[in-house]
Design an enzyme around this catalytic site. Structure first.
Site, PDB file in Angstrom:
ATOM      1  N   ASP A   8       0.853  -1.199   0.000  1.00 20.26           N
ATOM      2  CA  ASP A   8       0.000   0.000   0.000  1.00 20.26           C
ATOM      3  C   ASP A   8       0.892   1.253   0.000  1.00 20.26           C
ATOM      4  OD1 ASP A   8       0.950  -0.529   2.598  1.00 20.26           O
ATOM      5  OD2 ASP A   8      -0.813   0.282   3.588  1.00 20.26           O
ATOM      6  N   HIS A 237       9.725  -0.442   8.937  1.00 24.20           N
ATOM      7  CA  HIS A 237       8.727  -1.522   8.913  1.00 24.20           C
ATOM      8  C   HIS A 237       8.825  -2.411   7.665  1.00 24.20           C
ATOM      9  CE1 HIS A 237       6.954   0.739  12.185  1.00 24.20           C
ATOM     10  NE2 HIS A 237       6.675   1.767  11.399  1.00 24.20           N
TER      11      HIS A 237
END
Ligand code: RIB
Ligand code: CA
Length: 312
Positions: A8, A237
């Site tokens: 995303d 991340h």
């Protein structure tokens, strides 16, 4: 390693994709896109931009724009910017997405590369759950799933309990955790221990003039967001997830059966449980080593372009 990243994009997603593109040990077979940091449409446009920027010729298949069961969620524009790339408002993408949707594309690629394909989901797990519901053999056809999500022994980043990707589609994560696939979870327990600050992005811009300045530019807003939370840098991340796939010994892994809370104030929380298959949960890392290894492919790719250093 044959890899598909489900993404995303998103600033740390962009870092992960450009890292994978620069890494000589990763053969990126495609990208699939999902809502989360941005809408699925924005995610697809951004993924196409990154593919072109990296000089790749790979398919981008658009996936789901809302969770499996819950209602639509608001994109995380306050973290990743209105278009997903910080303060950039005009993002060009000349390529076009696949006609096939993400779930069908994943099913087909897993069959075609049976036992070889590593899937790296770094957004909500919706497309992966859809692929599992579409083809009961999908999970078994994969070499494994290495995903960014969850927080086992640390607080969440969206609520005190839940990490963003798990929070945005807990039902999909639940489908995946129960699929029997070989799963490695790279959650906030490790990703928030490796922080990149403005100086690191400056170094990246110097090291790799092709991609570094872009990553430096889009990271500004992201760093401001984290500074607002009294965190000196952004968590690595999504890049750490790709790194944990291609370097299986990089992180300390603890076999743990994990469940996700589906509803209520603790919705999206990932918890130890019993009576479920164990997955590998990343619980330990050496932040300095991770940072050095994150920079390495960017350094080598830039050097290789001017013929100064051979790719190992
Ligand atoms: O919690 C961090 C995750 O949420 C990352 O994948 C980030 O890109 C957002 O999707
Ligand atoms: Ca992401």
């Amino acid at each position: 390693m044959k890899m598909i990243i489900d993404t995303d994009p998103g600033i740390d997603d962009a870092m992960a994709i450009l890292y994978a593109a620069a890494h000589p040990g990763i053969e990126l077979l495609g990208l699939t896109t999902v809502f989360g940091n941005v809408t699925a449409r924005q995610a697809t446009r951004n993924a196409l931009h990154l593919v072109e920027r990296a000089g790749l010729d790979i398919p981008v298949a658009q996936g789901e724009n809302k969770p499996l069961v819950n209602g639509p969620i608001e994109p995380s524009h306050h973290v990743h910017g209105p278009e997903g790339f910080g303060e950039l408002t005009s993002i060009d993408a000349r390529g076009t997405k696949e006609e096939e949707g993400a779930a069908a594309f994943l099913v087909r690629m897993a069959r075609q590369h049976r036992g070889e394909l590593v899937l790296c989901p770094v957004g909500p797990m919706t497309n992966i759950a859809k692929a599992m519901l579409l083809d009961p053999e999908f999970a078994g056809n994969l070499a494994g799933i290495v995903f960014m999500g969850g927080a086992l022994d640390v607080p969440g980043n969206v609520t005190p309990h839940a990490e963003a990707n798990a929070y945005h589609d807990p039902h999909a994560l639940d489908v995946v955790l129960q699929s029997g696939a070989a799963i490695r979870m790279v959650g906030l327990d490790v990703t928030n221990r490796v922080l990149l600050d403005a100086g690191d992005f400056e170094a990246l811009a110097r090291i790799n003039p092709a991609q570094g300045p872009f990553l430096q530019e889009i990271s500004g807003l992201y760093l401001e967001f984290y500074a607002g939370r009294a965190q000196e840098g952004c968590g690595l991340h999504d890049p750490l997830t790709v790194m944990a796939a291609v370097m299986p010994d990089l992180l300390g892994l603890t076999p743990t059966p994990v469940r996700v809370v589906l509803e209520g104030p603790e919705g999206g929380a990932t918890r130890r449980t019993t009576g479920r298959a164990e997955i590998e949960v990343a619980t330990a890392c050496d932040p300095e080593l991770v940072k050095e290894l994150f920079f390495a492919p960017f350094r080598v790719a830039a050097s290789a372009k001017v013929g100064a250093v051979a790719i190992p």
